[in-house]
Design a protein around this motif. Structure first.
Motif, mmCIF file in Angstrom:
data_model
loop_
_atom_site.group_PDB
_atom_site.id
_atom_site.type_symbol
_atom_site.label_atom_id
_atom_site.label_comp_id
_atom_site.label_asym_id
_atom_site.label_seq_id
_atom_site.Cartn_x
_atom_site.Cartn_y
_atom_site.Cartn_z
ATOM 1 N N SER A 39 0.822 -1.203 0.000
ATOM 2 C CA SER A 39 0.000 0.000 0.000
ATOM 3 C C SER A 39 0.863 1.263 0.000
ATOM 4 N N LEU A 40 1.893 1.282 0.824
ATOM 5 C CA LEU A 40 2.782 2.442 0.892
ATOM 6 C C LEU A 40 3.515 2.671 -0.433
ATOM 7 N N ILE A 41 3.981 1.603 -1.037
ATOM 8 C CA ILE A 41 4.704 1.723 -2.306
ATOM 9 C C ILE A 41 3.759 2.188 -3.405
ATOM 10 N N GLN A 42 2.580 1.588 -3.479
ATOM 11 C CA GLN A 42 1.621 1.941 -4.519
ATOM 12 C C GLN A 42 1.186 3.393 -4.393
ATOM 13 N N SER A 43 1.050 3.886 -3.183
ATOM 14 C CA SER A 43 0.555 5.251 -2.983
ATOM 15 C C SER A 43 1.662 6.296 -2.952
ATOM 16 N N ALA A 44 2.922 5.882 -3.066
ATOM 17 C CA ALA A 44 4.041 6.831 -3.089
ATOM 18 C C ALA A 44 3.919 7.717 -4.329
ATOM 19 N N HIS A 67 13.710 -7.509 4.680
ATOM 20 C CA HIS A 67 13.285 -8.914 4.665
ATOM 21 C C HIS A 67 11.901 -9.048 4.026
ATOM 22 N N HIS A 68 10.956 -8.218 4.453
ATOM 23 C CA HIS A 68 9.605 -8.265 3.901
ATOM 24 C C HIS A 68 9.606 -7.910 2.410
ATOM 25 N N LEU A 69 10.403 -6.926 2.021
ATOM 26 C CA LEU A 69 10.490 -6.531 0.615
ATOM 27 C C LEU A 69 11.072 -7.663 -0.231
ATOM 28 N N ARG A 70 12.036 -8.386 0.313
ATOM 29 C CA ARG A 70 12.621 -9.512 -0.410
ATOM 30 C C ARG A 70 11.569 -10.595 -0.659
ATOM 31 N N ILE A 71 10.764 -10.889 0.344
ATOM 32 C CA ILE A 71 9.709 -11.903 0.198
ATOM 33 C C ILE A 71 8.706 -11.483 -0.880
ATOM 34 N N LEU A 72 8.303 -10.212 -0.864
ATOM 35 C CA LEU A 72 7.352 -9.716 -1.865
ATOM 36 C C LEU A 72 7.966 -9.720 -3.266
ATOM 37 N N THR A 73 9.256 -9.432 -3.355
ATOM 38 C CA THR A 73 9.942 -9.446 -4.646
ATOM 39 C C THR A 73 10.060 -10.868 -5.169
ATOM 40 N N GLU A 74 10.445 -11.798 -4.306
ATOM 41 C CA GLU A 74 10.559 -13.203 -4.713
ATOM 42 C C GLU A 74 9.216 -13.790 -5.134
ATOM 43 N N ALA A 75 8.133 -13.273 -4.561
ATOM 44 C CA ALA A 75 6.790 -13.737 -4.915
ATOM 45 C C ALA A 75 6.322 -13.123 -6.237
ATOM 46 N N GLY A 76 7.103 -12.198 -6.781
ATOM 47 C CA GLY A 76 6.757 -11.579 -8.055
ATOM 48 C C GLY A 76 5.810 -10.401 -7.938
ATOM 49 N N LEU A 77 5.613 -9.892 -6.716
ATOM 50 C CA LEU A 77 4.680 -8.789 -6.499
ATOM 51 C C LEU A 77 5.344 -7.425 -6.605
ATOM 52 N N LEU A 78 6.656 -7.379 -6.410
ATOM 53 C CA LEU A 78 7.418 -6.135 -6.497
ATOM 54 C C LEU A 78 8.586 -6.297 -7.458
ATOM 55 N N GLU A 79 8.978 -5.188 -8.057
ATOM 56 C CA GLU A 79 10.209 -5.125 -8.834
ATOM 57 C C GLU A 79 11.197 -4.292 -8.038
ATOM 58 N N ARG A 80 12.471 -4.651 -8.127
ATOM 59 C CA ARG A 80 13.524 -3.954 -7.385
ATOM 60 C C ARG A 80 14.509 -3.362 -8.374
ATOM 61 N N TYR A 88 15.129 0.662 -4.939
ATOM 62 C CA TYR A 88 13.777 1.188 -5.048
ATOM 63 C C TYR A 88 12.846 0.072 -5.495
ATOM 64 N N TYR A 89 11.652 0.086 -4.936
ATOM 65 C CA TYR A 89 10.670 -0.970 -5.191
ATOM 66 C C TYR A 89 9.415 -0.365 -5.795
ATOM 67 N N ARG A 90 8.827 -1.109 -6.731
ATOM 68 C CA ARG A 90 7.538 -0.723 -7.307
ATOM 69 C C ARG A 90 6.700 -1.979 -7.505
ATOM 70 N N LEU A 91 5.367 -1.815 -7.481
ATOM 71 C CA LEU A 91 4.454 -2.945 -7.672
ATOM 72 C C LEU A 91 4.525 -3.467 -9.096
ATOM 73 N N VAL A 92 4.257 -4.751 -9.244
ATOM 74 C CA VAL A 92 4.101 -5.369 -10.559
ATOM 75 C C VAL A 92 2.587 -5.472 -10.777
ATOM 76 N N PRO A 93 1.994 -4.483 -11.481
ATOM 77 C CA PRO A 93 0.528 -4.459 -11.609
ATOM 78 C C PRO A 93 -0.054 -5.734 -12.202
ATOM 79 N N SER A 94 0.632 -6.333 -13.158
ATOM 80 C CA SER A 94 0.086 -7.543 -13.779
ATOM 81 C C SER A 94 -0.014 -8.684 -12.767
#
Length: 115
Positions: A39-44, A67-80, A88-94
């Motif tokens: 939510s924080l990343i998407q609304s930045a 640690h949390h960002l790494r888990i979200l990135t590995e799950a394919g939800l964030l790009e680093r 810097y991290y951003r959401l993967v909208p797809s």
């Protein structure tokens, strides 16, 4: 991470490997801190954020946020993207849209697209 093609709600059985992949992504989402991070990343303002921007709003240490960002990135939800010493991290909208589609029963999906 590749998402399954068939929804567990589509009326056809989901393959074991697809179920395991989807469960891994859902497990990554099933944490309040990670949901807040998304939510924080998407609304930045630029749709992206650095770890340094995320520690204070979450009240967590930099290693914990990383640690949390790494888990979200590995799950394919964030790009680093690494820029100098910062990442810097951003959401993967797809990925988010795919999860929403997989969890929306086909009849509801048809109604939603018809609007």
């Amino acid at each position: 991470m590749t998402m399954p093609q068939i929804s567990p709600l589509a009326g056809e059985p989901i393959e074991r490997a697809d179920a395991e992949r989807l469960a891994g992504v859902l497990k990554a989402l099933a944490d309040p801190a990670r949901l807040r991070l998304l939510s924080l990343i998407q609304s930045a303002p630029e749709g992206e954020a650095c770890v340094c921007d995320l520690t204070a709003p979450l009240g967590l240490s930099q290693p914990t946020v990383s640690h949390h960002l790494r888990i979200l990135t590995e799950a394919g939800l964030l790009e680093r993207e690494k820029r100098g010493v910062w990442a810097y991290y951003r959401l993967v909208p797809s990925a988010i849209a795919t999860i929403a589609d997989l969890l929306t029963p086909p009849r509801k999906r048809a109604t939603k697209k018809a609007r």
